[in-house]
Design a protein around this motif. Structure first.
Motif, PDB file in Angstrom:
ATOM      1  N   GLU A   1      -9.774   6.694  -4.942  1.00 41.37           N
ATOM      2  CA  GLU A   1     -10.609   5.990  -5.820  1.00 41.37           C
ATOM      3  C   GLU A   1     -10.097   4.812  -6.502  1.00 41.37           C
ATOM      4  O   GLU A   1     -10.991   3.913  -6.604  1.00 41.37           O
ATOM      5  N   ILE A   2      -9.021   4.722  -6.921  1.00 40.92           N
ATOM      6  CA  ILE A   2      -8.343   3.650  -7.395  1.00 40.92           C
ATOM      7  C   ILE A   2      -7.928   2.257  -6.807  1.00 40.92           C
ATOM      8  O   ILE A   2      -8.378   1.247  -7.052  1.00 40.92           O
ATOM      9  N   SER A   3      -7.457   2.745  -5.685  1.00 38.37           N
ATOM     10  CA  SER A   3      -7.100   1.637  -4.649  1.00 38.37           C
ATOM     11  C   SER A   3      -8.037   1.185  -3.825  1.00 38.37           C
ATOM     12  O   SER A   3      -7.890   0.345  -2.997  1.00 38.37           O
ATOM     13  N   GLY A   4      -9.200   1.865  -3.364  1.00 40.70           N
ATOM     14  CA  GLY A   4     -10.402   1.634  -2.562  1.00 40.70           C
ATOM     15  C   GLY A   4      -9.761   1.844  -1.122  1.00 40.70           C
ATOM     16  O   GLY A   4     -10.483   1.779  -0.257  1.00 40.70           O
ATOM     17  N   MET A   5      -8.641   2.691  -0.923  1.00 41.53           N
ATOM     18  CA  MET A   5      -8.418   3.201   0.524  1.00 41.53           C
ATOM     19  C   MET A   5      -8.987   4.452   0.750  1.00 41.53           C
ATOM     20  O   MET A   5      -9.282   5.248  -0.326  1.00 41.53           O
ATOM     21  N   ALA A   6      -9.037   4.763   2.103  1.00 43.64           N
ATOM     22  CA  ALA A   6      -9.464   6.349   2.409  1.00 43.64           C
ATOM     23  C   ALA A   6      -8.569   7.208   1.876  1.00 43.64           C
ATOM     24  O   ALA A   6      -7.307   6.852   1.922  1.00 43.64           O
ATOM     25  N   VAL A   7      -9.037   8.504   2.011  1.00 44.09           N
ATOM     26  CA  VAL A   7      -7.918   9.691   1.685  1.00 44.09           C
ATOM     27  C   VAL A   7      -6.928   9.771   2.628  1.00 44.09           C
ATOM     28  O   VAL A   7      -5.765   9.832   2.520  1.00 44.09           O
ATOM     29  N   GLY A   8      -7.512   9.450   4.141  1.00 39.42           N
ATOM     30  CA  GLY A   8      -6.646   9.742   5.075  1.00 39.42           C
ATOM     31  C   GLY A   8      -5.622   8.587   5.004  1.00 39.42           C
ATOM     32  O   GLY A   8      -4.498   8.752   5.185  1.00 39.42           O
ATOM     33  N   SER A   9      -6.050   7.510   4.894  1.00 39.60           N
ATOM     34  CA  SER A   9      -4.972   6.238   4.834  1.00 39.60           C
ATOM     35  C   SER A   9      -3.978   6.550   3.484  1.00 39.60           C
ATOM     36  O   SER A   9      -2.778   6.386   3.649  1.00 39.60           O
ATOM     37  N   SER A  10      -4.485   7.229   2.541  1.00 41.92           N
ATOM     38  CA  SER A  10      -3.456   7.400   1.280  1.00 41.92           C
ATOM     39  C   SER A  10      -2.453   8.423   1.813  1.00 41.92           C
ATOM     40  O   SER A  10      -1.246   8.373   1.708  1.00 41.92           O
ATOM     41  N   LYS A  11      -2.941   9.370   2.677  1.00 42.14           N
ATOM     42  CA  LYS A  11      -1.810  10.703   3.109  1.00 42.14           C
ATOM     43  C   LYS A  11      -0.839   9.666   4.026  1.00 42.14           C
ATOM     44  O   LYS A  11       0.251   9.872   4.255  1.00 42.14           O
ATOM     45  N   ALA A  12      -1.608   8.743   4.999  1.00 41.63           N
ATOM     46  CA  ALA A  12      -0.694   8.286   5.918  1.00 41.63           C
ATOM     47  C   ALA A  12       0.318   7.344   5.279  1.00 41.63           C
ATOM     48  O   ALA A  12       1.343   7.152   5.941  1.00 41.63           O
ATOM     49  N   GLN A  13       0.051   6.642   4.375  1.00 43.06           N
ATOM     50  CA  GLN A  13       0.764   5.483   3.606  1.00 43.06           C
ATOM     51  C   GLN A  13       1.866   6.305   2.914  1.00 43.06           C
ATOM     52  O   GLN A  13       2.927   6.075   2.830  1.00 43.06           O
ATOM     53  N   LEU A  14       1.660   7.533   2.273  1.00 40.53           N
ATOM     54  CA  LEU A  14       2.586   8.340   1.840  1.00 40.53           C
ATOM     55  C   LEU A  14       3.696   8.649   2.779  1.00 40.53           C
ATOM     56  O   LEU A  14       5.023   8.803   2.378  1.00 40.53           O
ATOM     57  N   HIS A  15       3.282   9.151   3.988  1.00 42.44           N
ATOM     58  CA  HIS A  15       4.165   9.626   4.783  1.00 42.44           C
ATOM     59  C   HIS A  15       5.032   8.504   5.406  1.00 42.44           C
ATOM     60  O   HIS A  15       6.339   8.550   5.354  1.00 42.44           O
ATOM     61  N   ARG A  16       4.584   7.344   5.430  1.00 40.79           N
ATOM     62  CA  ARG A  16       5.113   6.037   5.867  1.00 40.79           C
ATOM     63  C   ARG A  16       6.024   5.844   4.612  1.00 40.79           C
ATOM     64  O   ARG A  16       7.358   5.347   4.924  1.00 40.79           O
ATOM     65  N   ALA A  17       5.688   5.778   3.684  1.00 37.07           N
ATOM     66  CA  ALA A  17       6.529   5.423   2.504  1.00 37.07           C
ATOM     67  C   ALA A  17       7.662   6.294   2.379  1.00 37.07           C
ATOM     68  O   ALA A  17       8.712   5.763   2.089  1.00 37.07           O
ATOM     69  N   ARG A  18       7.514   7.466   2.372  1.00 38.88           N
ATOM     70  CA  ARG A  18       8.820   8.574   2.268  1.00 38.88           C
ATOM     71  C   ARG A  18       9.657   8.159   3.451  1.00 38.88           C
ATOM     72  O   ARG A  18      10.927   8.037   3.068  1.00 38.88           O
TER      73      ARG A  18
ATOM     74  N   ARG B   1       0.896  -1.311   0.015  1.00 34.86           N
ATOM     75  CA  ARG B   1       0.082   0.150  -0.110  1.00 34.86           C
ATOM     76  C   ARG B   1       0.962   1.189   0.099  1.00 34.86           C
ATOM     77  O   ARG B   1       0.495   1.986  -0.663  1.00 34.86           O
ATOM     78  N   ALA B   2       1.953   1.285   0.660  1.00 35.14           N
ATOM     79  CA  ALA B   2       2.847   2.354   0.613  1.00 35.14           C
ATOM     80  C   ALA B   2       3.405   2.742  -0.495  1.00 35.14           C
ATOM     81  O   ALA B   2       3.366   3.756  -0.999  1.00 35.14           O
ATOM     82  N   ARG B   3       3.861   1.595  -1.189  1.00 34.20           N
ATOM     83  CA  ARG B   3       4.433   1.646  -2.484  1.00 34.20           C
ATOM     84  C   ARG B   3       3.574   2.166  -3.785  1.00 34.20           C
ATOM     85  O   ARG B   3       3.626   3.112  -4.502  1.00 34.20           O
ATOM     86  N   THR B   4       2.088   1.640  -3.460  1.00 31.73           N
ATOM     87  CA  THR B   4       1.101   2.109  -4.352  1.00 31.73           C
ATOM     88  C   THR B   4       0.951   3.718  -4.334  1.00 31.73           C
ATOM     89  O   THR B   4       0.937   4.488  -5.206  1.00 31.73           O
ATOM     90  N   VAL B   5       0.947   4.099  -3.193  1.00 29.01           N
ATOM     91  CA  VAL B   5       0.381   5.457  -2.878  1.00 29.01           C
ATOM     92  C   VAL B   5       1.894   6.516  -3.261  1.00 29.01           C
ATOM     93  O   VAL B   5       1.512   7.507  -4.014  1.00 29.01           O
ATOM     94  N   LEU B   6       2.867   6.056  -2.882  1.00 33.37           N
ATOM     95  CA  LEU B   6       4.202   6.596  -3.527  1.00 33.37           C
ATOM     96  C   LEU B   6       4.242   6.781  -4.721  1.00 33.37           C
ATOM     97  O   LEU B   6       4.583   8.032  -5.346  1.00 33.37           O
ATOM     98  N   VAL B   7       4.038   5.658  -5.503  1.00 35.35           N
ATOM     99  CA  VAL B   7       4.148   5.585  -6.953  1.00 35.35           C
ATOM    100  C   VAL B   7       3.178   6.584  -7.568  1.00 35.35           C
ATOM    101  O   VAL B   7       3.523   7.369  -8.374  1.00 35.35           O
ATOM    102  N   LEU B   8       1.780   6.577  -7.052  1.00 39.32           N
ATOM    103  CA  LEU B   8       1.047   7.354  -7.763  1.00 39.32           C
ATOM    104  C   LEU B   8       0.872   8.690  -7.310  1.00 39.32           C
ATOM    105  O   LEU B   8       0.619   9.471  -8.356  1.00 39.32           O
ATOM    106  N   TYR B   9       1.372   8.942  -6.162  1.00 42.12           N
ATOM    107  CA  TYR B   9       1.532  10.419  -6.005  1.00 42.12           C
ATOM    108  C   TYR B   9       2.585  11.167  -6.172  1.00 42.12           C
ATOM    109  O   TYR B   9       2.591  12.094  -6.742  1.00 42.12           O
ATOM    110  N   ASP B  10       3.561  10.511  -5.681  1.00 46.39           N
ATOM    111  CA  ASP B  10       4.972  11.219  -5.845  1.00 46.39           C
ATOM    112  C   ASP B  10       5.546  11.131  -7.361  1.00 46.39           C
ATOM    113  O   ASP B  10       6.269  12.004  -7.962  1.00 46.39           O
ATOM    114  N   ILE B  11       5.463  10.068  -8.105  1.00 42.46           N
ATOM    115  CA  ILE B  11       5.893   9.832  -9.126  1.00 42.46           C
ATOM    116  C   ILE B  11       4.769  10.032 -10.481  1.00 42.46           C
ATOM    117  O   ILE B  11       5.453  10.953 -11.148  1.00 42.46           O
TER     118      ILE B  11
END
Lengths: 186, 197
Positions: free
Chosen positions: A160-177, A140-150
């Motif tokens: 919308e694409i991954s089915g996770m909540a917006v808040g989760s996406s933000k948290a996963q991005l922080h974690r991924a970085r 999940r962390a990679r999905t968010v980093l690839v889609l958001y940062d790259i």
């Protein structure tokens, strides 16, 4: 001559190709494939954790799905944007892709496998460590980093694409970085 | 322990990554073979998209026609209409719903809104019909032309006489059955998607 050239140019632009592909023109669709192949491959290759063989399958599946769904392309966005989202969906919903990603979270020795996939240019020079760190991220962390940062998606689009909540996406991005930075510090 | 590399540095490195990567093998031959086997799909896309609507409509045509013939325009003070309430494709149950005549046009618009909402929801899911047999699709499509004529005629009549009890009654029946059918299609679609994931 000039008018012929103008006509040819119009026909060859992307919207013309899409129009022709929608009406069943496979040659036009192949041109669209050639135009977008590497962009889509880059996306699915990273989403599946740098597995070249799987990414080629996903690339193929993405374009087959695109052909099948051409009628649903309404022209509200660019064809490339539509195709990109469709391909992200294909990669994220692919069962093999999910299993491989899970396996890779346990077995982190990806270097040997990647060596056989043909993306040597990707791993050349300074990019190697970064790509490796991204490929080793949890799914999940990679999905968010690839889609958001790259790829420049918004958190809402990722949700919308991954089915996770917006808040989760933000948290996963922080974690991924953080994880990538820690990996690069080693 | 916090990482030594700053987030800004990381983002700068990420920005340098190539967006485009060449695959080691060009999978076009596989794509070409696959789309060769589905030559009509893109060309007949509109037909494929519309058949669910046809299916929904076809489900009501017989009952609706029977209703037109059997029901009196000057009937009771309440309307009984059968609503398909089951979400299970195989086991359809019927439930009777009572409506007050006095508020019929308002009720109809509410039911219409619900139907359209369900239809929109249904449109957002796609492709479960791939597994249906062609003869099944054909059967569903056969009733479409008749239904369209009936539905359009009723809509025109209702536009001219929005308060007409009989017309409202028929449209309510139509919408209730369409709604029930759509719910089943959505359920069928979801089940198919679960099976394919």
């Amino acid at each position: 001559m000039a008018s012929w050239e103008a006509k040819t140019s119009d026909h060859d632009d992307e919207s013309g190709l899409v129009e022709r592909a929608v009406s069943g023109d496979r040659l036009a669709f192949e041109k669209l494939y050639r135009l977008h192949r590497n962009r889509i491959y880059g996306l699915v290759w990273r989403l599946c954790g740098g597995d070249g063989a799987l990414a080629e399958d996903l690339l193929q599946e993405s374009f087959i799905r695109a052909w099948q769904k051409l009628d649903s392309f309404r022209g509200d966005s660019k064809f490339g944007t539509w195709l990109h989202k469709l391909s992200a969906n294909v990669a994220l919903s692919d069962r093999r892709s999910r299993i491989r990603r899970l396996e890779r979270e346990v077995v982190l020795d990806g270097a040997a496998e990647r060596g056989a996939t043909g993306e040597k240019d990707v791993y050349a020079g300074d990019r190697m460590d970064l790509e490796k760190a991204i490929s080793r991220l949890p799914e999940r962390a990679r999905t968010v980093l690839v889609l958001y940062d790259i790829e420049g998606y918004s958190h809402a689009e990722i949700a919308e694409i991954s089915g996770m909540a917006v808040g989760s996406s933000k948290a996963q991005l922080h974690r991924a970085r953080n994880l990538v930075r820690e990996e690069l510090d080693k | 322990m916090s990482p030594r590399m700053s987030e800004k540095e990381l983002l700068s490195k990420i920005a340098e990554l190539p967006r485009e990567i060449s695959p080691a093998r060009d999978p076009w031959s596989g794509i070409a073979a696959a789309i060769e086997n589905s030559p009509a799909r893109a060309g007949s896309a509109k037909l494929a998209t519309n058949w669910w609507l046809r299916a929904a409509a076809a489900s009501v045509v017989l009952a609706f026609t029977a209703g037109l013939v059997l029901k009196s325009p000057f009937g009771e003070n309440t309307l009984s209409t059968e609503v398909l309430v089951s979400s299970e494709p195989e086991s359809t149950t019927l439930e009777t719903v009572e409506f007050e005549n006095s508020n019929m046009p308002g009720l109809l618009s509410t039911v219409d809104a619900e139907y359209l909402a369900a239809f929109r929801e249904f449109i957002s899911v796609e492709d479960s019909h791939n597994s249906l047999a062609p003869q099944t699709i054909e059967k569903i499509e056969l009733g479409w032309a008749d239904l369209r004529v009936t539905e359009e005629a009723l809509a025109v009549a209702l536009e001219q006489n929005p308060g007409d009890l009989f017309l409202n009654e028929r449209m309510l029946e139509l919408r209730a059955r369409q709604l029930g059918f759509l719910k089943q299609l959505v359920s069928l679609d979801r089940n198919n998607r679960r099976l394919t994931i």
